[in-house]
Design an enzyme around this catalytic site. Sequence first.
Site, PDB file in Angstrom:
ATOM      1  N   GLU B  92      36.139  37.043  52.347  1.00  0.00           N
ATOM      2  CA  GLU B  92      37.438  36.653  52.893  1.00  0.00           C
ATOM      3  C   GLU B  92      37.556  37.000  54.372  1.00  0.00           C
ATOM      4  O   GLU B  92      38.115  36.251  55.157  1.00  0.00           O
ATOM      5  CB  GLU B  92      38.571  37.313  52.098  1.00  0.00           C
ATOM      6  CG  GLU B  92      38.680  36.824  50.648  1.00  0.00           C
ATOM      7  CD  GLU B  92      37.614  37.394  49.722  1.00  0.00           C
ATOM      8  OE1 GLU B  92      36.935  38.368  50.119  1.00  0.00           O
ATOM      9  OE2 GLU B  92      37.443  36.865  48.615  1.00  0.00           O
ATOM     10  N   HIS B 221      45.658  38.289  39.735  1.00  0.00           N
ATOM     11  CA  HIS B 221      45.860  36.846  39.890  1.00  0.00           C
ATOM     12  C   HIS B 221      47.346  36.505  39.936  1.00  0.00           C
ATOM     13  O   HIS B 221      47.740  35.423  39.533  1.00  0.00           O
ATOM     14  CB  HIS B 221      45.184  36.082  38.748  1.00  0.00           C
ATOM     15  CG  HIS B 221      43.702  36.292  38.665  1.00  0.00           C
ATOM     16  ND1 HIS B 221      43.139  37.363  38.039  1.00  0.00           N
ATOM     17  CD2 HIS B 221      42.673  35.562  39.161  1.00  0.00           C
ATOM     18  CE1 HIS B 221      41.819  37.295  38.139  1.00  0.00           C
ATOM     19  NE2 HIS B 221      41.503  36.220  38.820  1.00  0.00           N
TER      20      HIS B 221
END
Lengths: 476, 416
Positions: B92, B221
């Site tokens: 990322e 999530h």
Amino acid sequence: MAIWLTRSRNVTCHLNINLGLLRILTQSYGRSSLTTSATGRNVRIPPHVGLLNLAALFSFQRFESVKAEKQHDSEDHGDEKQALDFPGGRVTFTSHLRFISESPEKRIHCYRVLDDNGQTIIGSNFQKVSKEIAVKMYSHMVTLQIMDTIFYEAQRQGRISFYLTTIGEEAINIASAAALTLDDIIFPQYREPGVLLWRGFTLQEFANQCFGNKSDYGKGRQMPIHYGSNKLNYFTVSSTIGTQLPQAVGAAYSLKMDKKNACAVTYFGDGGTSEGDFHAAMNFAAVMEAPVVFICRNNGWAISTPTSEQFRSDGVVVKGQAYGIRSIRVDGNDTLAVYSAVHAAREMAISEHRPILVEALTYRVGHHSTSDDSTKYRSLNEIEHWKMARDPVARYKKWVEKKGWWTDDDEAVLRSNVRKEILQAIQVAEKVEKPPLMDLFTDVYDSPPPNLCEQERLLRETIKKHPKDYPLDVPV
Amino acid sequence: MANTLKRLGKWASSISKTRYYSTICEEQKVQQSGKTVNLFTAINQALHIALETDPRAYLFGEDVGFGGVFRCTTGLADRFGKNRVFNTPLCEQGIVGFGIGLAAMGNRAIAEIQFADYIFPAFDQASVFSLFIYFLLRKTKCRCCNLPGFQHGSTWVKVRSSVKLPSSDTVVGINLTVEVESLYGVLLNLISHIPVLRVDLLSGLTIRSPYGAVGHGGHYHSQSPEAFFCHVPGLKVVIPRSPQQAKGLLLACIRDPNPTIFFEPKWLYRLAVEDVPEHDYMLPLSKAEVIRLGSDITLVGWGAQLALMEQACIDAEKDGISCELIDLKTLIPWDKETVEASVRKTGKLLVSHEAPITGGFGAEIAASISESCFLRLEAPIARICGLDTPFPLVFEPFYMPTKNKIFDAIKATVNY
């Protein structure tokens, strides 16, 4: 071996400037040459390959700049002007303008013991396995396979919310676990439930976690497959990629300081090696001389991203050397190779206080998870090939059978028992009630601070007013 | 200097282009209705248009190549080629850092972070925009004295806070806070360099990322990390509530001269379905929308939470309470004016978001409004938000700021 001895002597000559450093280095070099020779050829391959390839590749007489410091200090022996002393050591000069090649001429070999037919390769050098361990490894691999199949189905039936299989990677899971002791601390990624299984996590415990019931050690707060066990020295799985790696180094350092006869072992995939945490961990481990074994399951796919889009190095194994970490590449579908490599890695990590990198080549036969359909990005033929022709369990089975340690009857009994046990575990887990509401607020801090107490009080008021908004199976 | 002006001119024209788009969108957005599509398809349409209309636009992230784990990038690699739409390594910080570099070279970088829960390694990169300006200034050479931007003799100048723009599309009025240890002339030099620097920076970085609850996501999530990013000077934070909004806002983000982060409510990817105009349109950033008129209480929210808030408004109406519902859309820089105007009318405010209540962006809204509307407020500002716990799996329904929690708070505030 000869090369290693020469090299250590030269290093010794060079560093007599600093006697303290000399003592440390001679010690560590002495040890390393012994250990490498003891653990067989393959461990020694990287330096060899580097030397031979580069010599061949460039046909230069001198190849000093390629391998700095240690290996070629001999070349400038007696000629101080040709070497540069700098804070990082001593590097010889070369008059050739030459870059290190981006890749070695030959790829790093892959250590293997069992051939495709489950026969030991003649002359292979591996850690002997007792009948008891050999059979236990096989039965755990089968158990893992059956557990995966049934839990996957349970997810498909909507009984659990998520699942992720280990199919194709049973050998890495079980054989690496078997080569460790319970005192070793595991920092898993998420495709290593077999390590936990080997350590004694029961099928009921697996089921409890997946169903998030009150017997789940995570108290129902995490998604299925986020297992963890204090008792079994297995840190809880996190979905985040690579965060466990530097953590493992910290734990390993602690083991070293406490003079424990144990190491930290951490698992990750090929995708995980792209994360900054991987690089931080490798560098920390080398510098802190931490007894940690890095086990990379290079299974070819990070969800849909193939390794060709993940890195351009010769896999993962070569990254070790760049950080000063001894490394080996093994056939991850070869139970005996994984067992031997991890066994040796563990010994070296603990006795020499050093990190070791193991790259296990394998294939993710299942989808990434139940949220994924991998046929969208890879061919069915490829999956089938690995599933049928390269199944690590079938390959290892041939070996245990040939040893006379396993029969068809054993197989039938094992399969039937495991199946029954898993179905039973699921039925039980499903019936156990969910954890009580208070568990939502516990473990955030050692004791709930006022803001959480207030939020719990307000929540309970709301539940009284609107009981229909909340699931009935969670005791309030 | 001439060069500087030339570059400034180029920049100004790109800005006017932006405004042109904005105008179009405002005029056309409701006139033309398109097919009924869900949110991920609307995002896909926006990305398609962004890549089609700007040959210097790139789209990348983990698993973007095959269509993305939420299918938002389906077909784009085939259509625009692997050089413009591609998978990145799993990193990322790499994705966002790469995007900054790409953007600094005059491209439109559209970076995808697979889940907002995984964005934190990129935080370092996402929060260095202000420092990045510093870097560019150093790169810039002063034409008058031919010195690299920041170094004038032995004098060292530090940028303390980043560039602040009064509104999204204003060129003038850039306010760069600099600390000059000596030499007033250096400061002047600096000011003359600001436009150059902005041209470099303005080219555009957009970070897209799915956020929020999905019913079974657990801690990794489901998180809503928008408040973290509202602390990054220079970064815009945008969250859409529906497919139509998503398309217009995403295109506006991609074409905005500032770096933006666009959080997509993943629960709505398939669930939210709406008529979405097929043409290219943008919705203005930093402009809130009153989506329901009312007189008794103002409700402010964003993203998926608005659907629940709307239901609460409907329930409240049955009890004779008239609620005004505002979609903030852009969290920062936020449209305080619209919220203030509404609160002046109703005298009451409720803010709701999924992110933990403490330090959530709702706290900023509550503090600002209590400052500016103190004498008009008839009740304490209510906040119905997520709990200060990790996002749970089994306990998700308990964690969430549900419709009834909002409904109760509406009643309590109105009857205060």
